[in-house]
Scaffold this motif. Structure first.
Motif, short mmCIF file in Angstrom:
data_model
loop_
_atom_site.label_atom_id
_atom_site.label_comp_id
_atom_site.label_asym_id
_atom_site.label_seq_id
_atom_site.Cartn_x
_atom_site.Cartn_y
_atom_site.Cartn_z
N VAL A 151 -5.68 4.02 -4.33
CA VAL A 151 -5.67 2.89 -3.68
C VAL A 151 -6.38 2.40 -3.13
O VAL A 151 -6.10 0.98 -3.05
CB VAL A 151 -4.07 3.17 -2.23
N ASP A 196 -4.64 14.68 -2.64
CA ASP A 196 -4.55 13.42 -1.75
C ASP A 196 -5.89 12.71 -1.87
O ASP A 196 -5.70 11.07 -1.05
CB ASP A 196 -4.57 13.60 -0.41
N GLY A 249 -0.50 11.51 2.64
CA GLY A 249 -0.30 12.83 1.73
C GLY A 249 0.01 14.46 2.15
O GLY A 249 0.61 15.20 2.19
N ASN A 300 2.67 14.82 0.04
CA ASN A 300 2.03 15.05 -1.72
C ASN A 300 2.15 16.90 -1.41
O ASN A 300 0.74 17.23 -0.97
CB ASN A 300 1.06 14.34 -1.45
N TYR A 360 1.78 10.20 -5.84
CA TYR A 360 2.23 10.99 -5.07
C TYR A 360 3.21 11.39 -5.93
O TYR A 360 3.57 12.75 -6.29
CB TYR A 360 2.50 10.65 -3.70
N ILE A 410 0.64 -1.14 0.24
CA ILE A 410 -0.22 0.21 0.08
C ILE A 410 0.88 1.69 -0.08
O ILE A 410 0.71 2.34 -0.70
CB ILE A 410 -0.81 0.53 1.46
N ALA A 458 -5.47 10.07 -4.67
CA ALA A 458 -4.55 8.86 -4.38
C ALA A 458 -5.65 7.72 -3.24
O ALA A 458 -5.37 6.82 -3.61
CB ALA A 458 -3.59 9.60 -3.38
N ALA A 459 -5.66 8.44 -2.41
CA ALA A 459 -6.75 7.02 -1.27
C ALA A 459 -7.82 7.28 -2.02
O ALA A 459 -8.24 5.52 -1.81
CB ALA A 459 -7.89 8.49 -0.44
N VAL A 495 -3.37 7.04 4.44
CA VAL A 495 -2.84 7.28 3.39
C VAL A 495 -2.40 9.01 3.13
O VAL A 495 -2.27 9.75 2.56
CB VAL A 495 -3.39 6.95 2.18
N THR A 555 1.14 4.52 -2.23
CA THR A 555 0.90 5.84 -2.15
C THR A 555 1.98 6.54 -3.36
O THR A 555 0.97 7.69 -3.56
CB THR A 555 0.86 5.89 -0.67
N ILE A 565 -7.20 2.06 4.54
CA ILE A 565 -7.11 3.39 3.71
C ILE A 565 -6.50 4.53 4.29
O ILE A 565 -5.62 5.22 3.64
CB ILE A 565 -7.68 3.01 2.12
#
Length: 405
Positions: free
Chosen positions: A390, A383, A290, A294, A79, A71, A386-387, A286, A75, A282
Motif C-alpha cells: 500500500v 500485515d 491488519g 488480517n 487482506y 488507502i 500489506a503495509a 494499515v 488495504t 501508512i
C-alpha cells in the motif's frame, strides 16, 4: 549484538530449557512462565493507547476522507484476497498430507458449540454504541472504527481548530513508540519465558501423534509467505523479498512466541517504519487494521484442521462444502481477535458451517499453542507485506537502495 539475534537466542534457550524440563513442567511454569507473562502484560498495557492514537494520527494525516477511503480500499482488498488464498493452500495441504487419516478421536469429549454471528450482527458490532466501553474492554474493531471517525472528522476542521487535538494524539503515539522501544529491550527474556513452558508442557513425544497436522500448518505458512508475500512485495512493493523478511524478523519472532497479533503490534509498527521505510501515515493505518482483520495464518490453519477433523471421522467433504469453508474463514477473519487461542474459537464456527463434528477440536486443543505460534507469525508478516504494498502504491515508502529490485 542486534536485538533480533538476542531474541533468537532467547527462543533457542527457551526450547532447550523446555526440553530439559519436560518431566517437570510445573517447575518451569512456576519459575520461568512469570517472566513471559510479565513481558506480555507490558505489551498489552500499551496496545489500546497505541492503536487508538496512531490510527487517529494516521487517518488525519491522509489529508482528506477521499484519500483515506482509497488507502482503506486497497488495504481491505489485499487482506481479504490473501486470506482466501491462505485457506485454499490449507485445504490443499490437508488433502495431500491427509493429517486425520488413521487417527482416533477420544469418545465422550464435549466441546462447547459456538454460534456463528450473522453478517448483519458482525457489521453492527463494529459501530460502538459506547466508544469508551469499547476502549475499556479492548474491542479492537470498535476502537479502530471510533479512531477512524475521529481522524476523518479532524480532516474536515479548520487547521487552527483541529491542530491541538492532533498534537495531543501525535504526542501520545510518539510516547507509545518510545515505551515500545523500552519494552523491546526485554524481548529476549520475554521470549525465553514464553517458549520454555510451551515446550516443557508439550514435549516432543506428545507432538508425534499429530505431527502431520503440525507439518501441514507449518509447511502451509512457509509456502504462503514465499508464493504470496514475496511476489507481492517484489512486484507491487518494488522491494527485495530478502530485505523485507530481514526487516520484519523482530516482529515475526515476537509473534511466533507470543501468539498474539495485537500484542506484537508495537514491534510490527516499529519494524515496518524503521527497517522498511514505510511512512508513519501508512503504518499507523494499515498495521492496526491488519492486526484485527488480517488472519491469513489463522485461515490456513482452519483449512488444515477442517480436513483433519473430516478425515478423522471418515467424512468426505463436497466441493460446495469446501467453498463454504473458504468463505466462512475469509469473512470470519474480520471478527477474529488478534489474541492467543482466538483461532480455535473461529474454527468451531467453520466446522459448524459444514456440519463437521465439533468434538474433533478436542484433539487439536492439545497442540493448538504450537499451531498458534506459526499462524500468528504469518498473520503479522501478512500485515507488514500489506503495509509495504500500500505504501508503494501511494509513494509513501523510502525503499533502501540495497533493497530495490
Amino acid at each position: 549484538m542486534k536485538l533480533t539475534t538476542k531474541i533468537l537466542l532467547g527462543l533457542l534457550a527457551g526450547i532447550i530449557v523446555g526440553l530439559l524440563f519436560t518431566g517437570s513442567p510445573e517447575l518451569i511454569k512456576t519459575f520461568v512462565a512469570p517472566i513471559g507473562t510479565l513481558f506480555l502484560n507490558l505489551i498489552k498495557m500499551i496496545i489500546v493507547p497505541l492503536v487508538f492514537s496512531s490510527l487517529i494520527v494516521g487517518a488525519a494525516s491522509t489529508g482528506d476522507a477521499k484519500t483515506l477511503g482509497r488507502i482503506g480500499g486497497k488495504t481491505m482488498v489485499y487482506y481479504l484476497l490473501t486470506t482466501a488464498i491462505a485457506i485454499v493452500i490449507g485445504l490443499f495441504l490437508g488433502g495431500v498430507l491427509q493429517p486425520g487419516a488413521g487417527l482416533t478421536i477420544p469418545v465422550g469429549v464435549e466441546v462447547a458449540q459456538q454460534e456463528a454471528p450473522s453478517l448483519v450482527d458482525t457489521f453492527l458490532n463494529i459501530i460502538p454504541s459506547n466508544p469508551l466501553k469499547g476502549l475499556v474492554e479492548g474491542n479492537m474493531l470498535q476502537i479502530i472504527t471510533f479512531a477512524l471517525f475521529l481522524g476523518i472528522g479532524l480532516t474536515s476542521l479548520p487547521e487552527e481548530k483541529g491542530r491541538p487535538f492532533l498534537n495531543f494524539f501525535d504526542s501520545l503515539a510518539e510516547i507509545m513508540y518510545k515505551i515500545t522501544a523500552f519494552i523491546m529491550e526485554l524481548a529476549p527474556y520475554g521470549v525465553f519465558g514464553l517458549m520454555a513452558p510451551v515446550v516443557a508442557s508439550n514435549g516432543p513425544a506428545v507432538l508425534l501423534p499429530l505431527i502431520k497436522v503440525i507439518a501441514a500448518v507449518y509447511i502451509g505458512c512457509i509456502v504462503h509467505a514465499l508464493v504470496v508475500y514475496a511476489p507481492a512485495v517484489k512486484l507491487l512493493g518494488k522491494m527485495n523479498p530478502i530485505t523485507f523478511f530481514k526487516g520484519v524478523m523482530p516482529a515475526a519472532v515476537t509473534a511466533f512466541t507470543t501468539s498474539s497479533s495485537s500484542g506484537t503490534l508495537p514491534i510490527t509498527i516499529k519494524s515496518v517504519k524503521e527497517n522498511l521505510g514505510v511512512s508513519d501515515k501508512i503504518a499507523s493505518f494499515v498495521l492496526p487494521l491488519g492486526a484485527t482483520i488480517n488472519m491469513d495464518g489463522t485461515a490456513l490453519y482452519q483449512g488444515v484442521c477442517a480436513l483433519f477433523v473430516a478425515q478423522a471421522y471418515g467424512i468426505t467433504l463436497t466441493m460446495p462444502q469446501l467453498v463454504t469453508i473458504v468463505l466462512t474463514a475469509t469473512l470470519g477473519s474480520i471478527g477474529t481477535a488478534g489474541v492467543p487461542g482466538a483461532g480455535m474459537i473461529m474454527l468451531t464456527i467453520v466446522l459448524n458451517s459444514v456440519g463437521l463434528p465439533l468434538e474433533g477440536i478436542a484433539l487439536i486443543a492439545g497442540i493448538d499453542r504450537v499451531l498458534d505460534m506459526a499462524r500468528t507469525c504469518v498473520n503479522v508478516v501478512g500485515d507488514t507485506s500489506a503495509a509495504v504494498v500500500v505504501a508503494a502504491s501511494e509513494n509513501e515508502i523510502d525503499v533502501p537502495c540495497s533493497s530495490i529490485v
